[in-house]
Design a protein around this motif. Structure first.
Motif, mmCIF file in Angstrom:
data_model
loop_
_atom_site.group_PDB
_atom_site.id
_atom_site.type_symbol
_atom_site.label_atom_id
_atom_site.label_comp_id
_atom_site.label_asym_id
_atom_site.label_seq_id
_atom_site.Cartn_x
_atom_site.Cartn_y
_atom_site.Cartn_z
ATOM 1 N N PHE A 216 16.542 27.887 93.207
ATOM 2 C CA PHE A 216 15.376 27.512 92.409
ATOM 3 C C PHE A 216 15.362 25.992 92.275
ATOM 4 O O PHE A 216 16.362 25.314 92.519
ATOM 5 N N THR B 246 8.429 32.136 94.401
ATOM 6 C CA THR B 246 7.212 31.498 93.907
ATOM 7 C C THR B 246 6.542 30.835 95.109
ATOM 8 O O THR B 246 7.209 30.408 96.055
ATOM 9 N N ILE C 254 11.417 32.743 87.330
ATOM 10 C CA ILE C 254 12.485 33.026 88.294
ATOM 11 C C ILE C 254 13.852 32.924 87.631
ATOM 12 O O ILE C 254 14.717 33.798 87.808
ATOM 13 N N ASP D 229 12.465 29.545 95.284
ATOM 14 C CA ASP D 229 11.589 28.822 94.359
ATOM 15 C C ASP D 229 11.577 27.337 94.767
ATOM 16 O O ASP D 229 12.488 26.599 94.431
ATOM 17 N N GLU D 230 10.587 26.892 95.538
ATOM 18 C CA GLU D 230 9.388 27.640 95.833
ATOM 19 C C GLU D 230 9.009 27.496 97.293
ATOM 20 O O GLU D 230 9.581 26.675 98.017
ATOM 21 N N VAL E 119 16.111 34.896 96.666
ATOM 22 C CA VAL E 119 15.242 34.180 95.723
ATOM 23 C C VAL E 119 14.851 32.833 96.315
ATOM 24 O O VAL E 119 15.721 32.070 96.765
#
Length: 386
Positions: free
Chosen positions: A31, A126, A17, A97-98, A95
């Motif tokens: 993240f 993720t 990522i 994560d996670e 995005v």
């Protein structure tokens, strides 16, 4: 389509990522990173793409919600989610994560993920390898799922980079129309650009073949392959053209390219096949080629295959040393994996403007081989901005 990466702890999901973030435009999200002390992991922290940082979990936290030895700071995670809600309005990619047990304990986080899944935003995330709730997410039809391990990191990273820009066949046709109607690029010019891009991509991964067999059908994808034939001839390649028409006429772009080739190739180098029984001779001919070019069907293909094409594709797969697919392997639909019993299995697919959805559905890569994306004299980003 959303992109989800799964794998066992330590497989490199967060590393992937973080490596991907520089490739993303118009994105927000977060993240996670380990917190370590004297070489030991003692917790996790969250870092957002805009620089916010929160402690997610720590072994010393006295929290009512615990995962393994860690107390989880649900309030810190909640602050991150509330901040992201403001950023999402101006972002196309989110995005995460996670998506895991530690985060899933917060109702706000669960609602956040579920709402995003049904929005017009693209998620790159993720996700935990285990868990009933997560299995339901992974089975969604609007998700590409990539299984990561330490050995396949480079391959998965490359696939994710390609998959993040995937477009449907309808979206690709729309961009093609923009190139013609707004920019004034004719179909013939676009075909010429695509054929040059094919040669360029081939030379990126392979030496120039000495002998090539080109299989072309009736549409513009076939015209691409015939234009490629001319560029190969200019390089001194010995080649033969096989028009596989099954008794149907070809379009004007194929005719245009053929008229050129007939002036520079001897008649015996251009063969036409209309009946299944005529294909028998290919059993001995195909193994003679260093490379076979598949230009039979394009993104407009809709099955099922008639027996003529089933037999043709079976012979090519069985007898060819290497196959280059122009834009998409013949027999593979662009938007799904509802395939017939025969699909071209390429070692290289040179695709135009963007990868196709079917390339990244589970099992799709067995047909595409390596995928290289090329423009058609104008890029996807330029066309989308028009």
């Amino acid at each position: 389509m959303h992109l989800f990466i799964t794998g066992t702890p330590g497989s490199g999901k967060t590393t992937l990522i973080k490596s991907l973030i520089p490739y993303l435009k118009n994105s927000c999200g977060f993240f996670t990173e380990e917190i370590r002390e004297s070489g030991q992991r003692i917790g996790f922290k969250i870092k957002t793409l805009d620089g916010q940082e929160e402690i997610l979990a720590h072994q010393d936290f006295k929290s009512s919600y615990r995962v393994s030895k860690y107390g989880v700071d649900l309030q810190g995670l909640e602050r991150v989610i509330r901040n992201l809600h403001k950023q999402i309005v101006h972002s196309q990619v989110v995005v995460i994560d996670e998506i895991g047990k530690m985060e899933w304990g917060l109702n706000l986080f669960r609602d956040f993920v579920k709402n995003l899944l049904n929005s017009n935003k693209k998620i790159i995330a993720t996700i935990s390898e285990k868990g009933k709730d997560f299995e339901e997410i992974k089975r969604r039809k609007d998700i590409f799922l990539f299984r990561l391990n330490k050995e396949n990191f480079k391959d998965i990273f490359r696939k994710v980079v390609l998959a993040k820009d995937v477009l449907s066949s309808q979206q690709l046709r729309s961009l093609d129309e923009k190139a013609k109607k707004i920019l004034g690029l004719s179909e013939t010019i676009l075909i010429e650009n695509a054929s040059r891009a094919c040669l360029e991509a081939l030379l990126e991964v392979s030496s120039l073949p000495k002998k090539v067999g080109i299989f072309s059908g009736r549409g513009n994808n076939s015209a691409d392959s015939l234009a490629l034939a001319r560029h190969l001839l200019n390089r001194g390649v010995d080649l033969e053209i096989f028009l596989v028409l099954a008794g149907k006429p070809f379009n004007k772009e194929v005719e245009f390219q053929l008229n050129i080739l007939r002036k520079i190739l001897s008649a015996e180098k251009i063969k036409v096949f209309n009946k299944r029984e005529e294909l028998v001779c290919l059993e001995k001919i195909i193994p003679e080629f260093d490379l076979v070019v598949d230009g039979i069907f394009g993104i407009g293909f809709k099955g099922p295959l008639i027996p003529f094409y089933k037999e043709l594709i079976r012979l090519i797969n069985q007898k060819a040393r290497k196959i280059l697919a122009v834009d998409i392997p013949s027999g593979l639909p662009a938007d799904n994996l509802e395939i017939d019993e025969q699909v071209i299995k390429a070692f290289l697919t040179v695709t135009f403007l963007a990868s196709k959805i079917s390339f990244f559905l589970e099992g799709g890569s067995q047909y595409t081989g390596e995928v290289i994306v090329k423009d058609i004299g104008v890029s996807k980003d330029v066309l989308q901005a028009l």
